[in-house]
Design an enzyme around this catalytic site. Structure first.
Site, PDB file in Angstrom:
ATOM      1  N   LEU A  45       0.871  -1.178   0.000  1.00  0.00           N
ATOM      2  CA  LEU A  45       0.000   0.000   0.000  1.00  0.00           C
ATOM      3  C   LEU A  45       0.900   1.218   0.000  1.00  0.00           C
ATOM      4  O   LEU A  45       1.827   1.295   0.797  1.00  0.00           O
ATOM      5  CB  LEU A  45      -0.888  -0.027   1.240  1.00  0.00           C
ATOM      6  CG  LEU A  45      -1.750   1.192   1.601  1.00  0.00           C
ATOM      7  CD1 LEU A  45      -2.965   0.743   2.438  1.00  0.00           C
ATOM      8  CD2 LEU A  45      -1.005   2.295   2.340  1.00  0.00           C
ATOM      9  N   ASP A  47       0.271   5.508  -1.626  1.00  0.00           N
ATOM     10  CA  ASP A  47      -0.468   6.752  -1.405  1.00  0.00           C
ATOM     11  C   ASP A  47      -1.972   6.586  -1.191  1.00  0.00           C
ATOM     12  O   ASP A  47      -2.610   5.759  -1.847  1.00  0.00           O
ATOM     13  CB  ASP A  47      -0.327   7.663  -2.631  1.00  0.00           C
ATOM     14  CG  ASP A  47       1.093   7.830  -3.099  1.00  0.00           C
ATOM     15  OD1 ASP A  47       2.007   7.363  -2.420  1.00  0.00           O
ATOM     16  OD2 ASP A  47       1.275   8.430  -4.166  1.00  0.00           O
ATOM     17  N   GLN A  63      -3.257   3.254  -3.224  1.00  0.00           N
ATOM     18  CA  GLN A  63      -2.353   2.721  -4.250  1.00  0.00           C
ATOM     19  C   GLN A  63      -1.901   1.347  -3.792  1.00  0.00           C
ATOM     20  O   GLN A  63      -1.545   1.162  -2.620  1.00  0.00           O
ATOM     21  CB  GLN A  63      -1.101   3.595  -4.351  1.00  0.00           C
ATOM     22  CG  GLN A  63      -1.187   4.823  -5.193  1.00  0.00           C
ATOM     23  CD  GLN A  63      -1.028   4.527  -6.672  1.00  0.00           C
ATOM     24  OE1 GLN A  63       0.063   4.298  -7.166  1.00  0.00           O
ATOM     25  NE2 GLN A  63      -2.124   4.546  -7.380  1.00  0.00           N
ATOM     26  N   TYR A 106      -1.569   5.332 -11.456  1.00  0.00           N
ATOM     27  CA  TYR A 106      -0.850   6.079 -10.414  1.00  0.00           C
ATOM     28  C   TYR A 106      -1.793   7.037  -9.681  1.00  0.00           C
ATOM     29  O   TYR A 106      -2.975   7.131  -9.993  1.00  0.00           O
ATOM     30  CB  TYR A 106       0.338   6.819 -11.041  1.00  0.00           C
ATOM     31  CG  TYR A 106       1.602   5.964 -11.125  1.00  0.00           C
ATOM     32  CD1 TYR A 106       1.568   4.591 -10.931  1.00  0.00           C
ATOM     33  CD2 TYR A 106       2.834   6.559 -11.387  1.00  0.00           C
ATOM     34  CE1 TYR A 106       2.745   3.823 -11.003  1.00  0.00           C
ATOM     35  CE2 TYR A 106       4.003   5.804 -11.457  1.00  0.00           C
ATOM     36  CZ  TYR A 106       3.946   4.440 -11.259  1.00  0.00           C
ATOM     37  OH  TYR A 106       5.099   3.698 -11.324  1.00  0.00           O
ATOM     38  N   ARG A 166       2.837  14.082 -12.488  1.00  0.00           N
ATOM     39  CA  ARG A 166       1.790  13.174 -11.997  1.00  0.00           C
ATOM     40  C   ARG A 166       1.027  13.704 -10.785  1.00  0.00           C
ATOM     41  O   ARG A 166       1.343  14.738 -10.238  1.00  0.00           O
ATOM     42  CB  ARG A 166       2.410  11.817 -11.645  1.00  0.00           C
ATOM     43  CG  ARG A 166       3.561  11.866 -10.668  1.00  0.00           C
ATOM     44  CD  ARG A 166       4.149  10.457 -10.437  1.00  0.00           C
ATOM     45  NE  ARG A 166       5.281  10.496  -9.543  1.00  0.00           N
ATOM     46  CZ  ARG A 166       6.542  10.533  -9.928  1.00  0.00           C
ATOM     47  NH1 ARG A 166       6.858  10.514 -11.216  1.00  0.00           N
ATOM     48  NH2 ARG A 166       7.518  10.591  -9.043  1.00  0.00           N
ATOM     49  N   ASP A 167       0.037  12.905 -10.382  1.00  0.00           N
ATOM     50  CA  ASP A 167      -0.765  13.075  -9.169  1.00  0.00           C
ATOM     51  C   ASP A 167      -1.711  14.275  -9.237  1.00  0.00           C
ATOM     52  O   ASP A 167      -1.659  15.187  -8.384  1.00  0.00           O
ATOM     53  CB  ASP A 167       0.147  13.177  -7.919  1.00  0.00           C
ATOM     54  CG  ASP A 167       1.208  12.081  -7.872  1.00  0.00           C
ATOM     55  OD1 ASP A 167       0.978  11.015  -8.482  1.00  0.00           O
ATOM     56  OD2 ASP A 167       2.266  12.283  -7.243  1.00  0.00           O
ATOM     57  N   GLU A 223       5.860  15.537  -5.468  1.00  0.00           N
ATOM     58  CA  GLU A 223       4.835  14.509  -5.618  1.00  0.00           C
ATOM     59  C   GLU A 223       3.610  14.923  -4.807  1.00  0.00           C
ATOM     60  O   GLU A 223       3.721  15.609  -3.796  1.00  0.00           O
ATOM     61  CB  GLU A 223       5.345  13.165  -5.100  1.00  0.00           C
ATOM     62  CG  GLU A 223       6.534  12.630  -5.896  1.00  0.00           C
ATOM     63  CD  GLU A 223       6.855  11.167  -5.546  1.00  0.00           C
ATOM     64  OE1 GLU A 223       6.900  10.345  -6.469  1.00  0.00           O
ATOM     65  OE2 GLU A 223       7.082  10.862  -4.370  1.00  0.00           O
TER      66      GLU A 223
END
Ligand code: FRU
Length: 479
Positions: A45, A47, A63, A106, A166-167, A223
Site C-alpha cells: 500500500l 499513497d 495505491q 498512479y 503526476r498526481d 509529488e
C-alpha cells in the site's frame, strides 16, 4: 523489497490462483496486522488516492501492488466509510487495464459530479524501451462501483516537464474546478502546474500557470500536491523529493511538507502570502498526504504510513504499508493543527486512570498531560528487559523525542533511530494511538504530530513510566 521488473510488471491475469493463495497465506502469518487502520489485503500500500465524499459516504482508495511488498504495476483499491473511522473495502478496484494506464494507475483524486465519482489520476505508460509517458486521465465510478475509463487523455505531458509529471488533484474553488499536478522541470527541480476546467467541463483542462507558492525549487520533484482550504486559508500539502536541508531540516528519506497561504489568485496562479515551508509530521513515516474539503467544509487529510525506498519487517509476509487515521485540519494563531476526527472516540472500549501496565495487545489510546518543568519519559511496546519505544516529553528544554533504537525489530536504521520536534515549555498534552505496529502521537491537540511504525517482538506490550509524572487516561480500543 527489491523484486525483478518482470515480476513487478507481470500482467494481473498471469498470476495463477495458486500463487495468489500462497501470497494470502503468507500475509496471514504476520504478527503485526493492525486493527483500526487500513492496510492492504496483500502486497504494498502506498499513497491515499481519491479521498472524497460520494453517494452519502466517504470514499478513500489506496495505491496498491497486490502481489508482494514492492512497487509494481499499481492499481487503486476502494474503501468507504460513514464515520471516517470504520473503513470497508468494497471490492471495487481501478485496474491498470487500459493503454493509457498500462504500467500503473498512479495517484490522483476524486470528486462527485452528477451522481458519479470522477477519478482523476495519472496513467503510467512505458514504451518498449521503458521510456515513460505520464498521462493525466480520468474515469467515472458509478454508485454500483462500475468504472468507465475515458478514452481521451485529459492533460498531456507539457514541453517543460520531464517524465515526472503526476498526481492530479481536482478541487472546487468558488464554484470552479481547478487541478494541480506535480512536476519536474527540465532543469530537474520540482514545481506544480495549475489548470482550470473550461466551463467547468472536467474533460477540458486549460493551463493557467506554474503555481507560485514561494517554493525555492531545491527539490528535484514535487509529488502529490494538494490544496485544501482551512478557514479560507489555502493550505498547500506536498511531498518535495530531495528538498535541500538548508531549506527545511528533516530526517526521513523524503519529507512531507506544507505551507499556509493567505489567498489564492487563480488568474495568475499565485498562492499569496505563503508561509515558510514546514514539516507536516515529525515521525519516521508519513508521506504523500492527501486532503480534500468535505461538503461540510472540513479539511480532512490522510497519510501513507510508509515511504518510498524503505524495506519493512512485514516484507517477508508479502505486504507493506498502512493508512494513517483521518485527521481534520484547523488553524489557530497562524499554526496548522491536525487532529483525529471526533468519531475516533467510538473505538474506546474500557477506560482507566493512566498507570504503568501490560496491555492486552498494543491496541490503545493514551490521553496524557505532561507537567511543565520536568522531563517525562514513557516506554511503550515495552518488555521486561527494558526494550521499547521511548517517548521523551521534555518541558524544561521544550523538546519531544521519539527513540526507536530499542523498539522491536529494527529496520531503516540508515535514516536514524530518533525523531524530534520543538514544543513550548508549558504543560503539554499528548494523545497517543497505538495499533499493534502503528503509533500516532498528537501533541497539544495536533500542533505537532509523530506518525510511525514499530514492529514489536512477542511480549513487547508494556507501558512503563521511566521519568516524570504525566497524568491522564488509558483507553483500550476495539474495532
Ligand atoms: C508517491 C508516488 C506518486 C505516484 C505513486 C505511484 O509515493 O510516487 O508520485 O503517483 O507514488 O505509486
Amino acid at each position: 523489497m527489491n523484486l525483478p521488473q518482470e515480476i513487478r510488471y507481470k500482467a494481473y491475469a498471469d498470476w495463477t490462483a495458486d500463487e495468489i493463495t500462497k501470497i494470502k497465506e503468507n500475509v496471514a502469518k504476520s504478527p503485526w496486522h493492525v486493527t483500526y487502520h487500513i492496510e492492504p489485503k496483500t502486497g504494498l500500500l502506498n499513497d491515499p488516492n481519491g479521498f472524497s465524499y460520494f453517494n452519502g459516504k466517504f470514499s478513500l482508495f489506496y495505491q496498491n501492488w497486490p502481489f508482494g511488498a514492492a512497487h509494481g504495476l499499481k492499481q487503486w483499491v476502494h474503501t468507504e466509510s460513514e464515520d471516517l473511522v470504520h473503513f470497508t473495502e468494497t471490492g471495487v478496484v481501478l485496474l491498470p487495464d487500459h493503454p493509457h494506464d498500462s504500467h500503473g494507475a498512479y495517484s490522483g483524486s476524486a470528486y462527485e459530479i452528477d451522481d458519479k465519482l470522477f477519478l482523476f489520476y495519472t496513467g503510467n505508460v512505458r514504451d518498449e524501451n521503458w521510456v515513460r509517458d505520464p498521462l493525466q486521465i480520468g474515469a467515472w465510478m458509478d454508485k454500483e462501483g462500475h468504472i468507465e475509463k475515458f478514452e481521451e487523455v485529459l492533460i498531456q505531458q507539457p514541453d517543460d516537464v520531464t517524465e515526472h509529471f503526476r498526481d492530479p488533484q481536482i478541487f472546487d474553488y468558488q464554484g470552479q474546478f481547478y487541478a494541480i499536478v506535480g512536476a519536474q522541470s527540465l532543469e530537474k527541480s520540482g514545481f506544480i502546474k495549475l489548470y482550470k476546467a473550461t466551463n467547468n467541463n472536467i474533460k477540458q483542462w486549460e493551463f493557467i500557470g506554474n503555481l507560485e507558492f514561494g517554493g525555492k525549487g531545491s527539490e528535484y520533484m514535487i509529488e502529490c500536491p494538494n490544496l485544501v482550504f482551512v478557514d479560507n486559508h489555502p493550505v498547500l500539502l506536498y511531498s518535495p523529493q530531495g528538498l535541500d536541508k538548508s531549506e527545511l531540516n528533516y530526517d526521513n528519506i523524503y519529507p512531507n511538507t506544507y505551507k499556509i497561504c493567505q489567498s489564492f489568485d487563480t488568474q495568475n496562479a499565485i498562492l499569496k502570502g505563503a508561509s515558510e515551508i514546514q514539516n507536516l509530521d515529525y515521525g519516521f513515516e508519513a508521506y504523500a498526504t492527501q486532503g480534500f474539503n468535505a461538503p461540510d467544509g472540513r479539511a480532512l487529510i490522510v497519510s501513507w504510513i510508509g515511504g518510498p525506498d524503505v524495506d519493512y519487517p512485514t516484507d517477508q509476509y508479502d505486504y507493506q504499508g498502512a493508512m494513517s487515521l483521518v485527521k481534520e485540519l484547523s488553524i489557530r494563531d497562524g499554526k496548522l493543527y491536525q487532529y483525529p476526527v471526533e468519531a475516533i472516540k467510538e473505538l474506546r472500549s474500557t477506560e482507566e486512570t493512566f498507570v504503568e501496565k501490560t496491555t492486552t495487545d498494543n491496541c490503545y489510546e493514551l490521553d496524557l498531560t505532561f507537567p511543565a518543568n520536568e522531563i517525562g519519559e514513557l516506554l511503550l511496546f515495552a518488555d521486561t528487559k527494558g526494550n521499547g519505544l521511548r517517548l521523551i516529553v521534555d518541558t524544561i528544554n521544550g523538546k519531544v523525542t521519539l527513540d526507536r533504537s530499542q523498539a522491536g525489530v529494527q529496520y531503516a536504521t540508515d535514516f536514524g533511530t530518533t525523531r524530534q520536534c520543538d514544543i513550548t515549555t508549558n504543560k503539554t498534552q499528548v494523545r497517543i494511538f497505538v495499533d499493534k505496529s502503528i503509533i500516532e502521537i498528537f501533541i497539544n491537540k495536533g500542533e505537532k504530530v509523530f506518525t510511525s511504525r514499530v514492529f514489536p517482538e512477542a511480549g513487547q506490550t508494556g507501558i512503563k513510566l521511566l521519568a516524570g509524572q504525566p497524568t491522564g487516561t488509558y483507553f483500550e480500543l476495539k474495532y
